[in-house]
Structures are given as C-alpha cells and as structure tokens.
Design an enzyme around this catalytic site. Structure first.
Site, short mmCIF file in Angstrom:
data_model
loop_
_atom_site.label_atom_id
_atom_site.label_comp_id
_atom_site.label_asym_id
_atom_site.label_seq_id
_atom_site.Cartn_x
_atom_site.Cartn_y
_atom_site.Cartn_z
N GLU A 32 0.80 -1.23 0.22
CA GLU A 32 0.08 -0.04 0.01
C GLU A 32 0.76 1.19 -0.04
O GLU A 32 0.32 2.17 -0.78
CB GLU A 32 -1.13 0.05 1.21
CG GLU A 32 -1.98 -0.96 1.13
CD GLU A 32 -3.07 -0.89 -0.24
OE1 GLU A 32 -2.88 0.00 -0.74
OE2 GLU A 32 -3.67 -1.94 -0.48
N GLN A 81 -0.03 6.59 -5.18
CA GLN A 81 0.03 7.60 -6.35
C GLN A 81 1.09 6.73 -7.38
O GLN A 81 1.66 7.70 -8.06
CB GLN A 81 0.72 8.90 -5.92
CG GLN A 81 -0.25 9.62 -5.34
CD GLN A 81 -1.55 10.08 -6.33
OE1 GLN A 81 -1.19 11.06 -7.24
NE2 GLN A 81 -2.38 9.48 -6.46
N LEU A 112 11.17 4.60 -7.64
CA LEU A 112 9.72 4.65 -7.27
C LEU A 112 9.07 6.34 -7.19
O LEU A 112 7.88 6.16 -7.34
CB LEU A 112 9.42 4.01 -6.07
CG LEU A 112 9.06 2.44 -6.14
CD1 LEU A 112 8.63 1.86 -5.03
CD2 LEU A 112 7.64 2.27 -7.40
N TYR A 156 8.49 9.77 -4.53
CA TYR A 156 8.01 10.07 -3.45
C TYR A 156 8.76 9.34 -2.32
O TYR A 156 8.18 8.35 -1.68
CB TYR A 156 6.37 9.64 -3.41
CG TYR A 156 5.51 10.54 -4.19
CD1 TYR A 156 5.81 11.98 -4.15
CD2 TYR A 156 4.70 10.08 -4.85
CE1 TYR A 156 4.83 12.75 -4.96
CE2 TYR A 156 3.92 10.68 -5.67
CZ TYR A 156 3.92 12.28 -5.69
OH TYR A 156 2.91 12.77 -6.46
N TYR A 179 -6.84 6.51 3.31
CA TYR A 179 -7.03 5.42 2.24
C TYR A 179 -6.06 4.19 2.88
O TYR A 179 -6.70 3.16 3.10
CB TYR A 179 -6.55 5.80 0.88
CG TYR A 179 -6.42 4.63 0.18
CD1 TYR A 179 -7.33 3.73 -0.44
CD2 TYR A 179 -4.93 4.32 -0.14
CE1 TYR A 179 -7.02 2.74 -0.95
CE2 TYR A 179 -4.64 2.96 -0.64
CZ TYR A 179 -5.59 2.30 -1.15
OH TYR A 179 -5.56 1.07 -1.84
N ASP A 218 -9.69 5.47 -2.89
CA ASP A 218 -8.62 5.93 -3.62
C ASP A 218 -8.97 6.65 -4.86
O ASP A 218 -10.39 6.57 -4.90
CB ASP A 218 -7.72 4.79 -3.99
CG ASP A 218 -8.01 3.92 -4.94
OD1 ASP A 218 -9.25 3.89 -5.06
OD2 ASP A 218 -7.45 3.50 -5.81
N CYS A 265 -13.42 0.85 -15.50
CA CYS A 265 -13.89 2.08 -15.37
C CYS A 265 -12.80 3.07 -15.52
O CYS A 265 -12.64 3.99 -14.60
CB CYS A 265 -14.83 2.09 -14.06
SG CYS A 265 -15.92 3.54 -14.12
#
Length: 330
Positions: free
Chosen positions: A36, A41, A79, A81, A116, A134, A188
């Site tokens: 997670e 992002q 990755l 962040y 989240y 999310d 979606c």
DNA sequence: AATGCGGGGAC
DNA sequence: GTCCCAGCATT
C-alpha cells in the site's frame, strides 16, 4: 447481501477477473502494508518488481527497521515520493516494537498512513468493514451515482466515500474494496471507460444518462513549468564526482547527485555531451549534460566508483545523465 | 484550500 | 504535449 445487488455482482466479477498480483498471494499484514505504501500514487505495473525485491530483502518489520538509510533508499530509488520509504521504515520500527496495529484507527497513527492506506490495510488484512477510497473508487462512485461535483473538493469526496460505504459488503470488505479499485483500473478507466464490459453497468447512473465520459469533474490544471538544468559528469579514472544530499534535505534527501557548472572551482572547460528532457509533476526540465576535467576535489564532493552506483540511491534524472555520458561518446 | 513530492505509461 | 496513477503531510 443480495447476490444481484451492487456488491454481490461486483464481488462475483472480481473473483474471476482479479489480476494475480504479488501482494494478493499473501495474508501477511506487513507485506500488505508495504504494497500500500508503494501503491500510493504509483501504478500497479511499476510497483510489482519493486515489491518483490523489497520483500526479499526486508521480509519483515524487524529487518526493515534495521535497514541502513542507503540500502532502504537504494531499494526505493526510481519509485518516487521517497518520503514514503522513510515513513515506511518508521512504521516498521513502531511495528517491531509494539506489534502490528489491528484496526484502521490504530493504523492511521503510523507515519505515512492516511485515511486510504489505513482502510485498505485494515480491510484487506483484517476484514474491517471500512471503505478504502482511492482515486479509482472516487471515479467509479462519481459515475455510479452520476455525481457532477468536483472531485478535488472535500465535500465531494466525503459524499462519494459515503456512497461507497453504503454499498460495502461488510463480510467481504477487503475483496469489495479491491474489487472497486480493480474495476477502476481495468474497466472504469479515466478515459474511454469500457462500459460494455462492466459488471455493474446496470447499477450505473452515469451510463444511463450518457454522462460517464465527462465524469468525474476535475478542476483545470495549471500549465507546465519549464526549466533548464545543467549537469556535469566529471571522471577520474573509473570514479565519478558525486555529492550526497543532506539526510534531512526535504527534497530527495540522501540521494547522490551530479554537480552543476557552478559547483566546479576554476571554471573548467565544459564539453557538451547532449541533452534530454525530464518531467516531474508540473516541471519539465531540459537537462544539458557535459563532461569536464578537474584537478582538485571541490569541498563537499566525493569520488565514487562507477561500480558502486547500483547500490546507491540515484534519481532517475541522474541516471539518465550518466547513461548519456556513458554512451559511445565517452 | 493549495502545494510539494517522482516517475512513468497511455493517449 | 496532457493526464493521472491503490496519497500523505504541511501550511
């Protein structure tokens, strides 16, 4: 739970459509927490190899808590962040000391764990009946309820989260949350949603109104900011001139970086090697790479063996610059 | 409410 | 080129 209701239909679809992802092959809360953090992002396809490598090296909270800063960042490099990596290790320290938090409320107190992530881990690892909302879920629920509210506005997000909570199957919370996200990631879609393949087509108000392509409503985005950057590759034998950023530098802390012309004493001659473009968020950099020869070592800079580079935290921009310098030219 | 924080993939 | 991703923390 009615099998033909929203949750029942969604879960039936999920059980046969779900992708086989590495973090779905485990019930270890620590592994789920790691996934997670990485997925914040960041796309599933990008995370997969990082996740495998990370868990192989740091299989449990204790091993992560004991990691050196350099090795931690080396496993996260690319990755993005990077504060996530530091927060994750801090969380691992707390877990190693006090045990794994078993509720979303307790998880929420870990550094780097927001609403989240707390809900995702609590529902997936422990079955706690909380919705994990999310970007996928916001989009799906905006369409299902035909909500024209702007997606960045807190009131809209609260409303959509409540809509997800109403539909949640409390006895299968983890699968329900993952199913909503899976639907958003594979059917979606933000653009060109594949409504004809959607299991809950009959429950979708936007589809009924023909508004699915214009939802969710997003605020217009600020335009890109262009900046020029010059980097210099200075070699001494097989060594390269690099500097490690402060461990408490807010941005890219602990990463090794290349000098700019202004960092080099004596105004040495620069030999142009090429340029490339590199975009981060709203910034678009045009990076000019040169080489130079230096007699002295500038204060604060170090000579690093090229062979040691793979084990050091290096940003993608630096990697690109080094790749350019190591092309046939040199 | 706005902003900083990385990087990459789809179009 | 633009958009947006299994967000969070800070101001």
């Amino acid at each position: 739970m009615k099998p033909d209701g929203f949750a029942g239909t969604l879960l039936a679809w999920y059980r046969q459509a779900r992708r086989k992802l590495p973090w779905r092959q485990t019930s270890d809360p620590y592994a789920i927490l790691v996934s997670e953090f990485m997925l914040q992002q960041t796309r599933v396809s990008v995370v997969e190899p990082y996740f495998r490598r990370f868990l192989k090296r740091f299989p449990d909270a204790a091993s992560l808590a004991a990691a050196t800063d350099a090795e931690l960042l080396a496993h996260w490099a690319g990755l993005g962040y990077y504060s996530r990596a530091r927060n994750l290790r801090q969380a691992a320290e707390a877990i190693a000391a006090s045990g794994f938090p078993r509720s979303s409320e307790a998880l929420r107190r870990l550094p780097g764990v927001g609403e989240y992530t707390a809900a995702a881990v609590a529902s997936i690892a422990f079955g706690e009946p909380v919705p994990a909302v999310d970007g996928n879920v916001l989009r799906v629920m905006a369409r299902v309820t035909n909500d024209a509210g702007e997606i960045a506005v807190p009131a809209t997000r609260k409303r959509l989260a409540a809509e997800a909570a109403v539909r949640l199957d409390a006895s299968h919370a983890g699968d329900f949350n993952q199913a909503l996200m899976e639907l958003g990631a594979t059917i979606c879609l933000p653009r060109n949603p594949q409504c004809l393949l959607c299991p809950v087509l009959g429950h979708c108000e936007a589809r009924a109104c023909g508004t699915q392509d214009s939802l969710p409503v997003k605020a217009s985005r600020s335009t890109a900011i262009r900046q020029e950057v010059s980097l210099v590759v200075v070699k001494r034998g097989t060594d390269l001139l690099l500097r490690q950023r402060d461990r408490d530098a807010g941005r890219l802390a602990g990463f090794w970086e290349l000098p700019s012309p202004g960092d080099l004493p004596g105004n040495p001659a620069l030999r142009p090697l090429g340029t490339f473009r590199h975009a981060i968020t709203r910034y678009q950099y045009t990076v000019t790479v040169s080489s130079a020869v230096l007699r002295t070592t500038p204060a604060g800079w170090a000579w690093v063996s090229a062979g040691a580079l793979p084990d050091l935290p290096i940003t993608t921009m630096t990697r690109k610059a080094l790749a350019l310098a190591h092309s046939p030219l040199c």
